[in-house]
Design a protein around this motif. Structure first.
Motif, PDB file in Angstrom:
ATOM      1  N   VAL A  45       0.843  -1.197   0.000  1.00  0.00           N
ATOM      2  CA  VAL A  45       0.000   0.000   0.000  1.00  0.00           C
ATOM      3  C   VAL A  45       0.884   1.256   0.000  1.00  0.00           C
ATOM      4  O   VAL A  45       0.541   2.273  -0.585  1.00  0.00           O
ATOM      5  N   LYS A  46       2.035   1.141   0.639  1.00  0.00           N
ATOM      6  CA  LYS A  46       2.981   2.262   0.730  1.00  0.00           C
ATOM      7  C   LYS A  46       3.944   2.297  -0.465  1.00  0.00           C
ATOM      8  O   LYS A  46       4.801   3.170  -0.544  1.00  0.00           O
ATOM      9  N   GLY A  47       3.833   1.319  -1.367  1.00  0.00           N
ATOM     10  CA  GLY A  47       4.626   1.336  -2.588  1.00  0.00           C
ATOM     11  C   GLY A  47       5.941   0.587  -2.545  1.00  0.00           C
ATOM     12  O   GLY A  47       6.791   0.767  -3.415  1.00  0.00           O
ATOM     13  N   TYR A  48       6.117  -0.284  -1.548  1.00  0.00           N
ATOM     14  CA  TYR A  48       7.362  -1.045  -1.498  1.00  0.00           C
ATOM     15  C   TYR A  48       7.140  -2.415  -0.870  1.00  0.00           C
ATOM     16  O   TYR A  48       6.117  -2.700  -0.273  1.00  0.00           O
ATOM     17  N   LYS A  49       8.183  -3.250  -1.037  1.00  0.00           N
ATOM     18  CA  LYS A  49       8.259  -4.549  -0.378  1.00  0.00           C
ATOM     19  C   LYS A  49       9.679  -4.663   0.150  1.00  0.00           C
ATOM     20  O   LYS A  49      10.636  -4.278  -0.537  1.00  0.00           O
ATOM     21  N   LEU A  50       9.812  -5.159   1.368  1.00  0.00           N
ATOM     22  CA  LEU A  50      11.150  -5.353   1.919  1.00  0.00           C
ATOM     23  C   LEU A  50      11.799  -6.587   1.301  1.00  0.00           C
ATOM     24  O   LEU A  50      11.205  -7.663   1.285  1.00  0.00           O
ATOM     25  N   GLU A  51      12.996  -6.408   0.785  1.00  0.00           N
ATOM     26  CA  GLU A  51      13.777  -7.508   0.221  1.00  0.00           C
ATOM     27  C   GLU A  51      15.155  -7.425   0.848  1.00  0.00           C
ATOM     28  O   GLU A  51      15.915  -6.486   0.570  1.00  0.00           O
ATOM     29  N   LYS A  52      15.456  -8.384   1.712  1.00  0.00           N
ATOM     30  CA  LYS A  52      16.738  -8.407   2.423  1.00  0.00           C
ATOM     31  C   LYS A  52      17.002  -7.081   3.128  1.00  0.00           C
ATOM     32  O   LYS A  52      18.090  -6.529   3.063  1.00  0.00           O
ATOM     33  N   GLY A  53      15.958  -6.546   3.791  1.00  0.00           N
ATOM     34  CA  GLY A  53      16.078  -5.332   4.586  1.00  0.00           C
ATOM     35  C   GLY A  53      16.000  -4.034   3.806  1.00  0.00           C
ATOM     36  O   GLY A  53      15.998  -2.959   4.397  1.00  0.00           O
ATOM     37  N   ALA A  54      15.925  -4.107   2.481  1.00  0.00           N
ATOM     38  CA  ALA A  54      15.847  -2.898   1.653  1.00  0.00           C
ATOM     39  C   ALA A  54      14.429  -2.723   1.107  1.00  0.00           C
ATOM     40  O   ALA A  54      13.775  -3.705   0.748  1.00  0.00           O
ATOM     41  N   LYS A  56      12.119  -2.113  -1.683  1.00  0.00           N
ATOM     42  CA  LYS A  56      12.129  -2.210  -3.142  1.00  0.00           C
ATOM     43  C   LYS A  56      10.752  -1.811  -3.661  1.00  0.00           C
ATOM     44  O   LYS A  56       9.732  -2.285  -3.150  1.00  0.00           O
ATOM     45  N   PRO A  57      10.708  -0.943  -4.695  1.00  0.00           N
ATOM     46  CA  PRO A  57       9.415  -0.481  -5.207  1.00  0.00           C
ATOM     47  C   PRO A  57       8.548  -1.626  -5.729  1.00  0.00           C
ATOM     48  O   PRO A  57       9.036  -2.527  -6.413  1.00  0.00           O
ATOM     49  N   ILE A  58       7.280  -1.553  -5.408  1.00  0.00           N
ATOM     50  CA  ILE A  58       6.279  -2.470  -5.953  1.00  0.00           C
ATOM     51  C   ILE A  58       4.977  -1.692  -6.082  1.00  0.00           C
ATOM     52  O   ILE A  58       4.648  -0.885  -5.218  1.00  0.00           O
ATOM     53  N   GLN A  59       4.305  -1.887  -7.182  1.00  0.00           N
ATOM     54  CA  GLN A  59       3.027  -1.225  -7.413  1.00  0.00           C
ATOM     55  C   GLN A  59       1.948  -2.312  -7.414  1.00  0.00           C
ATOM     56  O   GLN A  59       2.042  -3.270  -8.175  1.00  0.00           O
ATOM     57  N   ALA A  60       0.948  -2.122  -6.568  1.00  0.00           N
ATOM     58  CA  ALA A  60      -0.130  -3.107  -6.461  1.00  0.00           C
ATOM     59  C   ALA A  60      -1.456  -2.412  -6.740  1.00  0.00           C
ATOM     60  O   ALA A  60      -1.703  -1.294  -6.262  1.00  0.00           O
TER      61      ALA A  60
END
Length: 175
Positions: A45-54, A56-60
């Motif tokens: 919802v906030k525009g990201y997904k955590l990947e190994k602590g970082a 990363k942009p994701i659009q849902a």
């Protein structure tokens, strides 16, 4: 029409992710609850997904048509997330999006909407920003593969990992 995912959509995601026609292809090993939905999709919802602590942009997005919500689609950079059990990215475009999609409302399945949704989504959200788009449906999901092909995706590779076999398909920007 694509509406950005909001927390108010979480009960709908729960319903869809537990629907048998979605479950067969999407997170079969997860028994979804509203709490798990919030845990996984809250950051989307906030525009990201955590990947190994970082972050990363994701659009849902929730897919709407005729004032009805009936599906889910997400978009992200293919290189941002690990690809275990999927298509390796070597040799593919450096500007490469990945899309995951499902039609959650069963009465909308089998009506030819998948290819139309993908074509519109590519035009609006992928082509302006990426050179190509990767999808990796389960090889047994022929309905999805046909929809992707109708939307201009071409098969590039099939990978078998344990009991799962996926077919990598790429759509290059329509210039």
């Amino acid at each position: 029409l694509f509406i950005p995912l909001q927390e108010s959509h979480f009960p709908l995601l729960l319903k869809w992710l537990e629907a048998p026609h979605v479950k067969v292809w999407w997170d079969q090993d997860v028994l979804w609850t509203l709490e798990l939905i919030k845990e996984k999709y809250g950051d989307y919802v906030k525009g990201y997904k955590l990947e190994k602590g970082a972050k990363k942009p994701i659009q849902a997005y929730i897919i709407y048509g005729n004032d009805d919500s009936f599906g889910y689609i997400q978009l992200y950079n293919a290189y941002d997330f690990s690809r275990e059990g999927s298509i390796p990215l070597e040799g593919l475009q450096k500007s490469l999006a990945t899309i995951d999609i499902f039609i959650g409302e069963e009465e909308y399945v089998g009506k030819g909407l998948g290819s139309r949704i993908m074509t519109q989504f590519l035009k609006e959200y992928v082509d302006p920003y990426y050179d190509a788009c990767l999808v990796d449906p389960d090889t047994a999901n022929m309905q999805a593969i046909r929809a992707y092909e109708k939307a201009g995706f071409k098969k590039i590779k099939t990978v078998k990992e344990g009991t799962v076999t996926v077919t990598g398909m790429v759509s290059e920007k329509n210039l």
